[in-house]
Design an enzyme around this catalytic site. Sequence first.
Site: not given
Length: 294
Positions: A228, A262
């Site tokens: 991210k 995740r």
Amino acid sequence: METTLTKYININGQLMDLSHPQVMGILNVTPDSFYAQSRQQTEEGILSRVHQILEEGGNIIDIGAYSSRSNADHISTEEETKRLRHALSLIIREYPQAVLSVDTFRADIARMCVEEYGVAIINDISAGNMDAQMFSTIARLGVPYILMHMQGTPQNMQQHPHYEHIVQEVLYYFSEKVQQLRDLGAKDLILDPGFGFGKTLEHNYELLNQLEEFQIFNLPLLVGVSRKSMIYKLLGGGPEDALNGTTAIHAISLQKGANILRVHDVKAATEVVRIMAAMQKNIKPSCQPSKNQE
């Protein structure tokens, strides 16, 4: 790595022990998710990605058909349904024992995935905020439910995120949501602080720094930081350069009590889990010097 409290979730009638952290591999059946290598839309691509996740040690496959990246296009229920039906049909045909999670905020889609395809987990980025029927649907379905914190929607969440005290506000948010779900009879709740969703770079690292505070709920904790912008905006480059930073945050997260990671890069994540488990196994109750050191 927090292992003092055993946390189980019911996966299609079998208990999954989350006191040993699990790795959730990402499969996006979208054309526009932020990390290109996670996108698969052809039969060959979808099945190849599922095989890779399982082969590299992933325990859960999280399938997304609606891109939740910042400023992503909004798609219709019909389009999301079409994408999921295509992917789920292929996966359950070739990998019927795989543990599947579906990333959706729509209650009707959640119901379809569970009832028609045996999906084991629903992963909702909006924690019921984008579909008022989601909580009651989850309670009726009786499947594990991941509720994530997000300020705003994917279309506007990064415009002007603001908090007075981010950790306290996210904790309060979850306290309200968890109570609402429990009042409806929902079980097997999993919390996701929502790194990158309606948060600045500083907000994300403040959350990470105090991640252990979420243990107050005694619920499993999912961390989704894989590649991210909180990583590459700090270190430079783009998503393709963010694996090393992702691994570093995974190690920190496990130390602070994360139960599910995740991820895009399953092999790297499973290696972090194994290393952290080995370290914890060999930690001694005390650090008294040996006689040779005295």
